[in-house]
Design a protein around this motif. Structure first.
Motif, PDB file in Angstrom:
ATOM      1  N   VAL A  98       0.723  -1.310  -0.088  1.00  0.00           N
ATOM      2  CA  VAL A  98      -0.122   0.108  -0.103  1.00  0.00           C
ATOM      3  C   VAL A  98       0.796   1.292   0.082  1.00  0.00           C
ATOM      4  O   VAL A  98       1.977   1.197   0.810  1.00  0.00           O
ATOM      5  N   PRO A  99       0.687   2.198  -1.065  1.00  0.00           N
ATOM      6  CA  PRO A  99       1.725   3.289  -1.005  1.00  0.00           C
ATOM      7  C   PRO A  99       1.781   3.947   0.313  1.00  0.00           C
ATOM      8  O   PRO A  99       0.652   4.250   0.899  1.00  0.00           O
ATOM      9  N   GLN A 100       2.914   4.442   0.623  1.00  0.00           N
ATOM     10  CA  GLN A 100       3.084   5.065   1.877  1.00  0.00           C
ATOM     11  C   GLN A 100       2.379   6.347   2.212  1.00  0.00           C
ATOM     12  O   GLN A 100       1.695   6.702   3.388  1.00  0.00           O
ATOM     13  N   GLU A 101       1.853   7.022   1.053  1.00  0.00           N
ATOM     14  CA  GLU A 101       0.997   8.178   1.198  1.00  0.00           C
ATOM     15  C   GLU A 101      -0.368   7.890   1.511  1.00  0.00           C
ATOM     16  O   GLU A 101      -1.097   8.649   2.146  1.00  0.00           O
ATOM     17  N   LEU A 102      -0.883   6.647   1.357  1.00  0.00           N
ATOM     18  CA  LEU A 102      -2.277   6.518   1.881  1.00  0.00           C
ATOM     19  C   LEU A 102      -2.131   5.452   3.197  1.00  0.00           C
ATOM     20  O   LEU A 102      -3.424   5.449   3.779  1.00  0.00           O
ATOM     21  N   LEU A 103      -1.092   5.249   3.809  1.00  0.00           N
ATOM     22  CA  LEU A 103      -0.935   5.059   5.086  1.00  0.00           C
ATOM     23  C   LEU A 103      -1.232   5.902   6.300  1.00  0.00           C
ATOM     24  O   LEU A 103      -0.910   6.954   6.061  1.00  0.00           O
ATOM     25  N   THR A 104      -2.036   5.666   7.397  1.00  0.00           N
ATOM     26  CA  THR A 104      -2.168   6.364   8.329  1.00  0.00           C
ATOM     27  C   THR A 104      -0.895   6.887   9.297  1.00  0.00           C
ATOM     28  O   THR A 104       0.022   6.079   8.990  1.00  0.00           O
ATOM     29  N   GLY A 105      -0.981   8.007   9.849  1.00  0.00           N
ATOM     30  CA  GLY A 105       0.277   8.338  10.505  1.00  0.00           C
ATOM     31  C   GLY A 105       0.883   7.302  11.572  1.00  0.00           C
ATOM     32  O   GLY A 105       1.729   7.004  11.825  1.00  0.00           O
ATOM     33  N   GLY A 106      -0.167   6.689  12.388  1.00  0.00           N
ATOM     34  CA  GLY A 106       0.115   5.530  13.258  1.00  0.00           C
ATOM     35  C   GLY A 106       0.799   4.380  12.566  1.00  0.00           C
ATOM     36  O   GLY A 106       1.827   3.855  13.138  1.00  0.00           O
ATOM     37  N   VAL A 107       0.183   4.038  11.492  1.00  0.00           N
ATOM     38  CA  VAL A 107       0.828   3.028  10.634  1.00  0.00           C
ATOM     39  C   VAL A 107       2.225   3.286  10.211  1.00  0.00           C
ATOM     40  O   VAL A 107       3.219   2.424  10.489  1.00  0.00           O
ATOM     41  N   LEU A 108       2.379   4.412   9.622  1.00  0.00           N
ATOM     42  CA  LEU A 108       3.704   4.754   9.141  1.00  0.00           C
ATOM     43  C   LEU A 108       4.718   4.908  10.443  1.00  0.00           C
ATOM     44  O   LEU A 108       6.021   4.832  10.350  1.00  0.00           O
ATOM     45  N   ALA A 109       4.101   5.522  11.686  1.00  0.00           N
ATOM     46  CA  ALA A 109       4.916   5.496  13.218  1.00  0.00           C
ATOM     47  C   ALA A 109       5.518   4.060  13.147  1.00  0.00           C
ATOM     48  O   ALA A 109       6.806   4.204  13.433  1.00  0.00           O
ATOM     49  N   VAL A 110       4.759   3.059  13.103  1.00  0.00           N
ATOM     50  CA  VAL A 110       5.295   1.796  13.401  1.00  0.00           C
ATOM     51  C   VAL A 110       6.220   1.165  12.407  1.00  0.00           C
ATOM     52  O   VAL A 110       7.287   0.521  12.454  1.00  0.00           O
ATOM     53  N   GLY A 111       5.749   1.695  11.082  1.00  0.00           N
ATOM     54  CA  GLY A 111       6.671   1.196   9.881  1.00  0.00           C
ATOM     55  C   GLY A 111       8.066   1.842   9.934  1.00  0.00           C
ATOM     56  O   GLY A 111       8.786   0.806   9.515  1.00  0.00           O
ATOM     57  N   ARG A 112       8.275   2.913  10.633  1.00  0.00           N
ATOM     58  CA  ARG A 112       9.698   3.524  10.724  1.00  0.00           C
ATOM     59  C   ARG A 112      10.414   2.633  11.521  1.00  0.00           C
ATOM     60  O   ARG A 112      11.694   2.708  11.590  1.00  0.00           O
ATOM     61  N   LEU A 113      10.047   1.746  12.244  1.00  0.00           N
ATOM     62  CA  LEU A 113      10.709   0.880  13.088  1.00  0.00           C
ATOM     63  C   LEU A 113      11.392  -0.431  12.398  1.00  0.00           C
ATOM     64  O   LEU A 113      11.972  -1.284  13.012  1.00  0.00           O
ATOM     65  N   PHE A 114      11.035  -0.305  11.206  1.00  0.00           N
ATOM     66  CA  PHE A 114      11.529  -1.428  10.248  1.00  0.00           C
ATOM     67  C   PHE A 114      12.291  -1.034   9.030  1.00  0.00           C
ATOM     68  O   PHE A 114      12.046   0.153   8.550  1.00  0.00           O
ATOM     69  N   PRO A 115      13.314  -1.769   8.719  1.00  0.00           N
ATOM     70  CA  PRO A 115      14.242  -1.283   7.392  1.00  0.00           C
ATOM     71  C   PRO A 115      13.495  -1.179   6.158  1.00  0.00           C
ATOM     72  O   PRO A 115      13.718  -0.440   5.393  1.00  0.00           O
ATOM     73  N   ALA A 116      12.435  -2.092   5.960  1.00  0.00           N
ATOM     74  CA  ALA A 116      11.598  -1.912   4.616  1.00  0.00           C
ATOM     75  C   ALA A 116      10.883  -0.497   4.621  1.00  0.00           C
ATOM     76  O   ALA A 116      10.730   0.031   3.359  1.00  0.00           O
TER      77      ALA A 116
END
Length: 194
Positions: free
Chosen positions: A119-137
């Motif tokens: 799912v494109p990063q621009e469509l993800l919510t702030g909370g999901v992106l905050a968790v996503g930042r914890l991963f190298p992907a």
């Protein structure tokens, strides 16, 4: 790349770490040290081969060797090293083949959904992106988005290098954890023999 590394690298390391295999390989004391030195080299060759396979497919598919392509190659190379660190951590646990496949799916798909691969990063919510930042992907995907103008990404050399640097830090952290787990396992094996 992450899932492929987990399902290829982990079974090999697990097999080599099993006591019967390790004892059968070590007929002389010097052979054990030599065998330990060859394992990282073998793992490195496997990781590099998988990365090279992806790059060959990218060249055939894209048929362009622009500067952005080479920056994407660098990004993917750093990411696969971080992914190898994750695979090395997983390999330190005595898992069955089904367990390795399950972990591969959970980690690979989980990171893909949380970090903006599917799912494109621009469509993800702030909370999901905050968790996503914890991963190298996340950082791998962010750098690719900047390179190719996806998800509203605009290329910035500074931002690209930050993404690469964070991926390198993840790789260092993952390999440090894997080394710590290997050390604890060896000390546990020595203590059980005493």
């Amino acid at each position: 790349m992450l899932s492929m590394l987990i399902v290829t690298l982990c079974p090999v390391i697990l097999t080599l770490n099993r006591k019967g295999v390790e004892n059968a390989q070590c007929v002389q004391p010097d052979v054990s040290k030599l065998q330990q030195d060859r394992r990282p080299l073998g793992a490195s060759i496997l990781v590099f081969s998988i990365w090279l396979l992806f790059m060959i497919v990218a060249i055939i598919w894209g048929r362009t060797l622009s500067v952005k392509f080479w920056l994407a190659c660098l990004n993917s190379f750093v990411y696969i090293i971080a992914a190898a660190g994750i695979a090395m951590i997983i390999a330190q646990f005595d898992l069955s083949d089904n367990g390795i496949n399950a972990i591969s799916n959970i980690i690979g798909l989980g990171m893909s959904f949380l970090c903006g691969v599917f799912v494109p990063q621009e469509l993800l919510t702030g909370g999901v992106l905050a968790v996503g930042r914890l991963f190298p992907a996340y950082w791998y995907t962010k750098a690719n988005n900047m390179l190719f103008g996806m998800s509203g990404g605009v290329f910035s050399t500074k931002e690209y290098l930050i993404c690469i640097g964070i991926e390198v830090l993840f790789a260092v952290a993952f390999f440090a954890v894997a080394a710590l787990l290997v050390k604890q396992k060896r000390e546990g094996d020595v203590n059980s023999l005493a």
